[in-house]
Design an enzyme around this catalytic site. Structure first.
Site, mmCIF file in Angstrom:
data_model
loop_
_atom_site.group_PDB
_atom_site.id
_atom_site.type_symbol
_atom_site.label_atom_id
_atom_site.label_comp_id
_atom_site.label_asym_id
_atom_site.label_seq_id
_atom_site.Cartn_x
_atom_site.Cartn_y
_atom_site.Cartn_z
ATOM 1 N N ASN A 162 0.805 -1.233 0.000
ATOM 2 C CA ASN A 162 0.000 0.000 0.000
ATOM 3 C C ASN A 162 0.839 1.285 0.000
ATOM 4 O O ASN A 162 0.431 2.297 -0.551
ATOM 5 C CB ASN A 162 -1.045 -0.007 1.120
ATOM 6 C CG ASN A 162 -0.447 -0.069 2.506
ATOM 7 O OD1 ASN A 162 0.707 -0.465 2.684
ATOM 8 N ND2 ASN A 162 -1.222 0.306 3.499
ATOM 9 N N GLU A 261 4.554 -3.937 12.441
ATOM 10 C CA GLU A 261 3.593 -2.870 12.132
ATOM 11 C C GLU A 261 2.429 -3.540 11.432
ATOM 12 O O GLU A 261 2.522 -3.872 10.253
ATOM 13 C CB GLU A 261 4.238 -1.815 11.221
ATOM 14 C CG GLU A 261 5.380 -1.042 11.864
ATOM 15 C CD GLU A 261 4.916 -0.074 12.952
ATOM 16 O OE1 GLU A 261 3.692 0.160 13.089
ATOM 17 O OE2 GLU A 261 5.788 0.439 13.665
ATOM 18 N N GLU A 469 8.295 2.763 14.634
ATOM 19 C CA GLU A 469 9.151 3.184 13.525
ATOM 20 C C GLU A 469 9.130 4.696 13.451
ATOM 21 O O GLU A 469 8.111 5.329 13.709
ATOM 22 C CB GLU A 469 8.648 2.571 12.217
ATOM 23 C CG GLU A 469 8.832 1.066 12.206
ATOM 24 C CD GLU A 469 8.582 0.423 10.844
ATOM 25 O OE1 GLU A 469 7.638 0.852 10.152
ATOM 26 O OE2 GLU A 469 9.320 -0.503 10.487
HETATM 27 P P1 NAD Z 1 0.099 -8.931 3.934
HETATM 28 O O1 NAD Z 1 0.249 -9.267 5.376
HETATM 29 O O2 NAD Z 1 -0.716 -9.827 3.094
HETATM 30 O O3 NAD Z 1 1.533 -8.879 3.242
HETATM 31 C C1 NAD Z 1 2.543 -8.057 3.734
HETATM 32 C C2 NAD Z 1 3.868 -8.597 3.272
HETATM 33 O O4 NAD Z 1 4.063 -9.881 3.847
HETATM 34 C C3 NAD Z 1 3.979 -8.803 1.769
HETATM 35 O O5 NAD Z 1 5.303 -8.510 1.370
HETATM 36 C C4 NAD Z 1 3.697 -10.278 1.605
HETATM 37 O O6 NAD Z 1 4.287 -10.836 0.457
HETATM 38 C C5 NAD Z 1 4.374 -10.818 2.840
HETATM 39 N N1 NAD Z 1 3.893 -12.135 3.267
HETATM 40 C C6 NAD Z 1 2.666 -12.658 3.132
HETATM 41 N N2 NAD Z 1 2.637 -13.901 3.657
HETATM 42 C C7 NAD Z 1 3.881 -14.145 4.149
HETATM 43 C C8 NAD Z 1 4.481 -15.249 4.801
HETATM 44 N N3 NAD Z 1 3.792 -16.346 5.084
HETATM 45 N N4 NAD Z 1 5.771 -15.162 5.154
HETATM 46 C C9 NAD Z 1 6.480 -14.047 4.893
HETATM 47 N N5 NAD Z 1 5.967 -12.968 4.269
HETATM 48 C C10 NAD Z 1 4.674 -13.024 3.898
HETATM 49 O O7 NAD Z 1 -0.404 -7.439 3.867
HETATM 50 P P2 NAD Z 1 -0.679 -6.544 2.582
HETATM 51 O O8 NAD Z 1 -1.999 -6.925 2.039
HETATM 52 O O9 NAD Z 1 0.485 -6.520 1.644
HETATM 53 O O10 NAD Z 1 -0.733 -5.094 3.243
HETATM 54 C C11 NAD Z 1 -1.842 -4.619 3.867
HETATM 55 C C12 NAD Z 1 -1.745 -4.825 5.355
HETATM 56 O O11 NAD Z 1 -0.598 -4.128 5.861
HETATM 57 C C13 NAD Z 1 -2.919 -4.238 6.101
HETATM 58 O O12 NAD Z 1 -3.299 -5.114 7.128
HETATM 59 C C14 NAD Z 1 -2.357 -2.946 6.679
HETATM 60 O O13 NAD Z 1 -3.034 -2.478 7.805
HETATM 61 C C15 NAD Z 1 -0.970 -3.341 6.984
HETATM 62 N N6 NAD Z 1 -0.114 -2.160 7.113
HETATM 63 C C16 NAD Z 1 0.316 -1.791 8.355
HETATM 64 C C17 NAD Z 1 1.093 -0.660 8.504
HETATM 65 C C18 NAD Z 1 1.574 -0.232 9.857
HETATM 66 O O14 NAD Z 1 2.500 0.550 9.903
HETATM 67 N N7 NAD Z 1 1.003 -0.714 10.952
HETATM 68 C C19 NAD Z 1 1.444 0.092 7.388
HETATM 69 C C20 NAD Z 1 0.993 -0.304 6.138
HETATM 70 C C21 NAD Z 1 0.213 -1.447 6.016
#
Ligand code: NAD
Length: 490
Positions: A162, A261, A469
């Protein structure tokens, strides 16, 4: 209409291989995956698809570079970050176009993200030269304590789609500042911004092996062996709570340091004494920054019952006035969602809320045609039983719920396992501070709809995460504290 010559040029300029040990290399076996433009569904380019063995090579390169990088003078590490900051600004136009093409957000938002991403590098350039320790007398006298900070060691950095660049610099900045080497795994939906960043870091003088990147469509199989190998000392993850939980379990085996995060479910509360113009503007910012695809997005908007009709009318008017389209076009405010799964999810959440009695003030209809669009939507009368009240909408949908009393709304706001950010609109100082203290979230926006700032500590409580962070504490996540006990007496 196909891509313009400029779009083609910007995409063609990005390295599409893995970066391991200072070299751009193909994935083992030459596998690649396609990166799509979410506004059209068209393929932008193909990127090397790392295998578990590529991942391990990247970690080995990070391990090999760790001790020499830890010895690089802090000022030199700061200079590298400063140069990268400058290069991001010099190339902001091309980088913004690239980000819009792979992620969908309007060009102005992409420019905003690149400036925000660059700011983490500038911020941590400053922090690199301020890592300090201590020297103190033991309470019983005699002995002395020397307290030193050292880099944690090789770090694994996993980022979401995102904010394709800022979620990277928020980790890479402090890692470099602290003297840690890293392996980055960007989201497969948006690897291009991070690949471009890695090239810039290399150009800015990052030594070989210090920053490695392994885009992959198999994040679990590639990252789990690295986490369990014992070679990495740290995992910094930004993404969903669901994946964060899995990674925390994996990290337990070798007791890795973790920064998490994770997801949010932000409440935004408009009290009866709020400035309505300010509250509507704040809610628009909190909801529509990044088209609602932000962990900080206002997910539940509680408006005092005396204001909700007027608030709903104004918010619906503002949302209906937003222009939806391809983020590269002039005048577009809202681009597409990231993929068809996101479009399905948002549509289902709206249908669920409506089936439980919510009323659509604007939007609410999934459009036909190419691209993963969803219109800015305002719902009112969204009950606590609606699915969207319990998890991230991650789209341009604003659910309004009336409330009568402060106690009632604070209890409702805290009735979630998440705790990233909350927003409060009120002109009553006592109430503002009382509510800010009581809300169970790592951050609170008081009369403002955006809290993200590289100089502030960003992070959540409860199931929204661990660690912070940015701010002066962001570098702590990449530092260990070493204590040396010194006997002075003969
Ligand atoms: P996601 O958890 O599906 O993926 C995040 C990352 O993790 C990606 O690079 C993905 O390829 C990787 N990933 C997925 N499965 C994995 C596994 N089993 N092992 C290792 N890596 C793996 O999330 P998304 O859809 O890419 O992003 C959206 C999410 O991120 C939302 O929940 C959002 O709230 C969160 N987010 C949090 C913050 C924060 O600072 N708290 C900031 C931005 C986004």
């Amino acid at each position: 209409m196909g891509p313009s010559a400029l779009e083609e040029k910007v995409v063609a300029a990005v390295p599409t291989q893995l970066h391991i040990g200072g070299r751009w290399v193909d994935a083992e076996g030459g596998a690649t995956f396609d990166v799509l433009d979410p506004a059209t569904g068209d393929v932008l380019c193909a990127v090397a698809d790392a295998t578990p063995s590529d991942g391990m090579k990247a970690l080995d390169a990070a391990v090999a570079a760790q001790s020499s990088f830890a010895a690089v003078p802090p000022q030199r590490r700061a200079d590298i970050l400063t140069r990268a900051f400058e290069l991001l600004h010099e190339r902001i136009d091309d980088l913004a176009l690239l980000m819009t093409l792979e992620m969908g957000k309007p060009l102005a938002d992409s420019r905003g993200e690149i400036a925000y991403a660059a700011e983490f590098l500038r911020h941590f350039a400053g922090e690199a030269t301020r890592i300090s320790g201590g020297y103190q007398t033991a309470p019983a006298g005699g002995a002395r304590f020397l307290i030193a900070r050292q880099p944690v060691g090789p770090s694994l950095l996993i980022t979401p789609w995102n904010f394709p660049m800022a979620m990277g610099t928020r980790k890479i900045g402090p890692a470099i500042a602290a003297g840690c080497t890293s392996v980055i795994k960007p989201a497969h939906q948006t690897p291009l911004s991070m690949l471009a960043l890695v090239e810039i870091l290399h150009e800015a003088g990052v030594p070989d092996g210090v920053v490695n990147i392994v885009p992959t469509t198999a994040p679990g199989p590639v990252m789990e062996p690295l986490i369990r190998s014992g070679k990495a000392r740290k995992l910094s993850f930004t993404g969903s709570t669901q994946v964060g939980r899995i990674l925390l379990e994996q990290c337990a085996e070798k007791v890795l340091r973790t920064s998490m995060e994770l997801g949010g479910n932000a409440p935004l509360i408009v009290f009866e004494d709020a400035d309505l113009d300010e509250a509507v503007a704040g809610a628009m910012a909190a909801k529509m920054r990044n088209m609602g695809e932000a962990c900080t997005a206002a997910n539940r908007i509680y408006v005092h019952e005396s204001l909700i009709d007027e608030f709903g009318r104004r918010m619906a008017e503002r949302m209906a006035g937003l222009v939806v389209g391809h983020g590269t076009e002039d005048g577009v405010d809202v681009g597409p969602l990231i993929d068809d799964a996101a479009q399905d999810k948002v549509s289902e959440l709206v249908a669920d809320a409506v089936s439980r009695g919510a009323r659509v003030l604007t939007g609410g209809e999934r459009p036909d045609g190419a691209g993963f669009f969803y219109p800015p939507t305002v719902l009112t009368g969204v009950g606590a039983d609606a699915r969207m009240a319990h998890g991230e909408i991650f789209g341009p949908v604003a659910p309004l719920t009336p409330f009568a009393s402060e106690d009632e709304v604070v209890a409702a706001a805290n009735a979630t396992e998440y705790g990233l950010v909350s927003y409060v609109f009120t002109n009553d100082l006592r109430r503002a501070l009382r509510v800010a203290e009581t809300l169970e979230s790592g951050m609170v926006g008081l009369n403002q709809g955006v809290v993200s700032n590289p100089a502030a500590p960003f992070g959540g409580v409860k199931e929204s995460g661990l660690g912070r962070e940015g701010g002066s504490v962001g570098i702590d996540e990449f530092l260990e504290t070493k204590y040396v006990g010194i006997a002075l007496a003969h």
